[in-house]
Design an enzyme around this catalytic site. Structure first.
Site, mmCIF file in Angstrom:
data_model
loop_
_atom_site.group_PDB
_atom_site.id
_atom_site.type_symbol
_atom_site.label_atom_id
_atom_site.label_comp_id
_atom_site.label_asym_id
_atom_site.label_seq_id
_atom_site.Cartn_x
_atom_site.Cartn_y
_atom_site.Cartn_z
ATOM 1 N N ASN A 169 47.970 87.911 -19.230
ATOM 2 C CA ASN A 169 48.461 88.210 -17.882
ATOM 3 C C ASN A 169 49.921 88.673 -17.913
ATOM 4 O OD1 ASN A 169 48.288 88.386 -15.092
ATOM 5 N ND2 ASN A 169 48.774 86.225 -14.761
ATOM 6 N N ASP A 172 52.505 93.702 -16.768
ATOM 7 C CA ASP A 172 53.539 94.533 -16.135
ATOM 8 C C ASP A 172 54.937 94.141 -16.598
ATOM 9 O OD1 ASP A 172 52.734 92.153 -14.659
ATOM 10 O OD2 ASP A 172 54.219 92.716 -13.145
ATOM 11 N N SER A 546 43.844 33.140 -21.981
ATOM 12 C CA SER A 546 42.913 34.202 -21.527
ATOM 13 C C SER A 546 43.456 34.930 -20.297
ATOM 14 C CB SER A 546 41.514 33.636 -21.265
ATOM 15 O OG SER A 546 41.538 32.443 -20.523
#
Lengths: 635, 301
Positions: A169, A172, A546
């Site tokens: 892209n 230009d 835990s």
């Protein structure tokens, strides 16, 4: 501006009925656009919509006004504003989420997933790619191949997209230079071969100026290939490939309007089916014959991959949601251990050994993931060692499910090989996975049935097994209270065993440290051991910090309903720290002890414990009496 | 041997799959039914998805009391024909305060629709609600997932959406949270019309042109559907040949002058037109460009 050749097709005005018939037979192409930030993805999509006349006058007027107000293209129309939909992204000039766009030409309808280039949003790119037939990979001609180009190409290939367009892209801005284009194509070819992309279509374009989008550009006389639109309109998509594969349909829903009708509804994943075909229901393996294919538009002579149907069987066969109906002579495999490629999508890194929901087709099971064998560096394709998977990491790891699932390798069947992992507490989708193969281990290890089971063990001891799971901060009093409870139970002639955190770490778990992963493994092993002891008929007491809810819930799920009693030893951090029986808090505060729960590692208190004891108000003996009262009777 | 499914066949199969997933995984699903053409297609897809059973969830119409009369007629007819329960909810607060589109502007939509919807979902405890929104309608819709999560207070967080891969939808949620599901996300306006045409789905006659009494307000052509419409002294409604591209509250929905009286003619006109379908809807213009995004964050569908 290019010619508006794509909408006002004369047929609409002249013969609308003929147009409708033509449109009705259009095929569908789903594609994604991806590339780096500022490669011009949104501009390109805006341009495709504009050039195919999918933008109406009122939208164009709003766009012109917006372009002047917040656009980045001066007084010219900023097409990116068409697709950057959310206020947040318009202000920042970026695309933050995957967006879907629609347009159609005379031959095809298109669904485009616009996927952002920012690294932190790679998960969206994978999302967009998972339903795409083709990927448009954008490259800024001035910058060439970037990290994101490699990442997106690799992901598109990984997800199984076989049609790749390399759109170079902003031509230009490099004066439409052929040598710039050729160099980028050469660089990309070298990279693509390395990851297994054997073919791609390179195109020189300018989304902003419109070169080679819908009409061939006079600025690139050296390019003789198709325009982007022409390529998208004509590219062969292998839509029939799934039909040629063996028949598979995951069952979504059992349709039982009355006693005379029992149908199995689902979306056909692969193959074809017709009344009279012999089918097999998995994982049970039971067989039957399709008696009819029911739809509201009438019964069908045949149905094919991609259709949503309801099948009826000639016999009464057990079949429910999660089962897979397959052609009888060629059914898929059933297994519970796999190697998978995993893309991690959550801010919280993967917890090795934690139990996640795994959804594959219509099957939902619990699963744990082992430490990755390796992760992939997407720039170099190097395999790197890793202990876990962080957000956007791609790795290969083993997955184990709590029960066998019906599957096929992802390469053969995306529906039966693609999975998501869901966190059980937050409910977020945390990962996408692709099954590579099942592990032979799973096929060769079978459950050995024994004659003396848990009932017999328990009956002999004249008690109901229990796991009394004490959880709480270090120094909360878990071991002390558990010890008191065990003493009382012993006096009552109960058969008990106390598993203590510190003691277990001297033996069974002496190979584990205190990282998050090791803590999870520690609890998993203790949970499995507690389960074995409960199977042996014992009342098991465990005293472990835990800290994570998910692991406590995992242990609960191992045991029959009602046997797991979670006891929250509720002691505020200040109180536990003030007690500091073992001097650990002091060490943790000074930094000498890392990953200490409550200090630099989190504790997730139970939300609904069966029993809660408050150690500020109760002495250990009182707490123990409270617990005994709650768990009686034990028969 | 191999047959290529058309785009409409693929869209239909995808929508049916979505409808069934929700019914299989949600506790209390409901279908938001607005009586428009998108709702008509969504309801038809639901009937196909569960045939021969009726769709196993009720229809919910969040009524503003200001819909076109023809919409109420079709609503009641479709509920009868589909064998589904129809729930009609009107925000009692809006009703008590006489909130109306002529005097209260944006408050009308906020109270009747946004608040009304939230109240209805809470009242019945629905945890999954189907809506007929399409991604091609509006920019913030294009970025919304098919399964869209809402907090307990019905808020939408566009930056915190769950990834949706393949056909795998994650319907897990915490107590109090809900999901809005958009089964026709990937349909376009043309797809909807064509599907209605092919399947002969009943729609409100207002989509077809006919001579109707109209007045002009702020550049919009409004239909005088009942005597609650405030006319200026001496003003007489003008009969014009009009139809509607979308349907909402009649005082807020602009008509277009048209002679399209059949479905193919309507489709033809749509394809040749130069303005988008929501152009006649006043709701999108509130709060500037971010109107719908802001409404969605507040709980609007």
């Amino acid at each position: 501006m290019t010619d508006p050749i794509y909408k006002t097709d004369a047929l609409i005005a002249e013969d609308i009925d003929a147009y409708l018939i033509q449109h009705q037979h259009k095929s569908l192409l789903r594609f994604i656009t991806c590339g780096s930030v500022d490669d011009g993805k949104s501009t390109l999509i805006g341009r495709l919509l504009y050039d195919s006349k999918m933008i109406f006058e009122d939208q164009l007027a709003a766009l012109e006004a917006d372009s002047k107000r917040v656009g980045t293209q001066g007084q010219e129309i900023d097409f990116a504003l068409l697709v950057d939909g959310l206020a947040a992204e318009r202000e920042q000039g970026i695309t933050i989420d995957v967006a879907y766009r629609f347009f159609s030409t005379e031959n095809r309808k298109f669904i485009v997933a616009d996927t952002p280039g920012h690294e932190q949003y790679t998960r969206n790119m994978v999302t967009g790619a998972s339903t795409a037939d083709l990927a448009v990979i954008l490259i800024d001609a001035r910058k060439g191949i970037l990290t994101q180009t490699r990442r997106h190409s690799y992901l598109a290939h990984l997800i199984g997209i076989r049609n790749i367009v390399l759109a170079v892209n902003k031509m230009d801005l490099v004066d439409y230079s052929q040598s710039v284009f050729d160099q980028i194509v050469a660089d990309y070819t070298a990279f693509a071969e390395g990851i297994g992309i054997t073919a791609f279509t390179p195109l020189p374009i300018s989304g902003f100026k419109g070169d080679n989008i819908t009409a061939p550009s006079a600025n690139t006389p050296w390019y003789s290939g198709p325009t982007l639109m022409a390529h998208l309109e004509t590219v062969e998509v292998d839509v029939t490939a799934d039909q040629a594969k063996p028949f598979r349909m995951p069952v979504q829903w059992v349709n039982r309007p009355n006693l005379d009708f029992r149908g199995f509804s689902g979306l056909i994943a692969s193959g074809t089916i017709k009344p009279g075909d012999a089918v097999r229901v998995l994982p049970s393996g039971k067989t039957s014959t399709v008696s009819k294919i029911v739809t509201m538009d009438g019964e069908l002579d045949a149905a094919i991959a991609g259709q949503s149907v309801t099948l009826c069987f000639a016999d009464e066969v057990d079949c429910s949601r999660g089962d897979v109906i397959a052609i009888a002579e060629n059914p898929p495999q059933v297994a519970d251990q796999f190697e998978a490629t995993i893309v991690w999508m959550d801010d919280d890194a993967m917890h090795v050994g934690r139990s996640y929901w795994l959804k594959l087709g219509t099957q939902m099971v619990s699963a744990t993931v082992q430490a990755p064998k390796y992760t992939v560096n997407v720039n170099t394709m190097e395999h790197l060692a890793a202990k876990t998977l962080e957000l956007n990491a791609i790795g290969v790891a083993e997955i184990a499910t709590d029960k066998p699932i019906v599957f096929e390798p992802y390469a053969d069947n995306h529906t039966l090989g693609g999975l998501i992992l869901i966190d059980k507490i937050t409910n977020r989708t945390v990962a996408a996975g692709m099954l590579n193969f099942s592990l032979r281990r799973a096929q060769n290890v079978h459950w050995q049935a024994t004659d003396i089971g848990r009932e017999e063990h328990a009956r002999l001891k004249n008690q109901t097994p229990r796991v009394l799971w004490f959880t709480g901060l270090s120094g909360s009093g878990k071991s002390t209270i558990a010890n008191e409870v065990e003493k009382s139970l012993n006096l009552m002639n109960r058969h008990t065993f106390l598993l203590d955190g510190d003691n277990v770490r001297h033996g069974l778990n002496k190979d584990l440290g205190f990282t998050e992963a090791d803590r999870i493994e520690n609890i998993r092993r203790v949970g499995e051991m507690a389960k074995l002891m409960a199977d042996a008929g014992l009342i098991v007491l465990t005293a472990f910090i835990s800290p994570f809810r998910a692991e406590r819930e995992l242990v609960r799920s191992l045991l029959p309903e009602g046997e797991f009693i979670e006891i929250f030893v509720d002691t505020p951090l200040e109180v536990a720290e003030a007690r500091d029986v073992k001097g650990l808090y002091k060490k943790a505060r000074s930094g000498a002890l890392k990953n200490f729960t409550g200090i630099d590692s989190p504790y997730e208190p139970p939300e609904h414990p069966e029993i809660r004891v408050n150690t500020v108000e109760m002495t250990p003996v009182e707490a123990a009496e409270h617990i005994i009262r709650k768990i009686m009777p034990l028969k | 041997m191999a047959r290529i499914l058309t785009h409409l066949e693929r869209l239909e199969a995808e929508s049916i799959h979505i409808l069934r997933e929700v019914v299989a995984e949600a506790d209390r699903p409901v279908m938001l039914y607005s009586v428009g053409k998108d709702s008509a297609v969504m309801l038809h897809l639901a009937r196909k998805a569960f045939y021969p059973s009726p769709p196993p969830f009720p229809l919910l119409h969040v009524d503003t009391t200001w819909k076109f009369r023809a919409m109420y007629d079709l609503r009641d007819r479709m509920a009868r024909e589909s064998g589904m329960e129809l729930l009609v909810y009107k925000n009692p607060d809006a009703e008590a305060r006489g909130i109306n589109p002529f005097d209260h502007g944006a408050l009308h939509t906020d109270m009747w629709k946004t608040e009304g919807l939230k109240q209805a979902l809470d009242l019945y405890g629905f945890d999954a609600a189907f809506g007929g929104a399409r991604r091609d309608e509006e920019k913030s819709r294009a970025k919304e997932r098919i399964f869209s999560f809402r907090t307990a207070s019905h808020g939408w967080d566009p930056k915190n959406q769950r990834p949706e891969l393949w056909h795998l939808y994650n319907a897990k949620k915490a107590k109090g949270e809900s999901i809005r599901i958009f089964p026709i996300s990937n349909w376009t306006e043309l797809d909807i019309w064509q599907y209605i045409h092919l399947n002969d789905i009943p729609i409100v006659p207002l989509y077809f042109s006919a001579p109707r009494p109209t007045v002009e307000r702020d550049g919009m052509l409004l239909m005088v559907d009942d005597d609650r419409f405030p006319l200026a002294p001496g003003e007489v409604p003008v009969e014009r040949s009009i139809r509607f591209r979308t349907l909402g509250c009649y005082p807020l929905t602009g008509a277009v002058e048209s002679t399209a009286a059949t479905l193919p003619q309507v489709i033809q006109e749509m394809l040749l037109t130069t303005t988008s379908e929501r152009q006649g809807r006043a709701i999108d213009k509130d709060a500037g460009g971010a109107g719908m995004e802001k409404k969605k964050q507040e709980g609007y569908f």
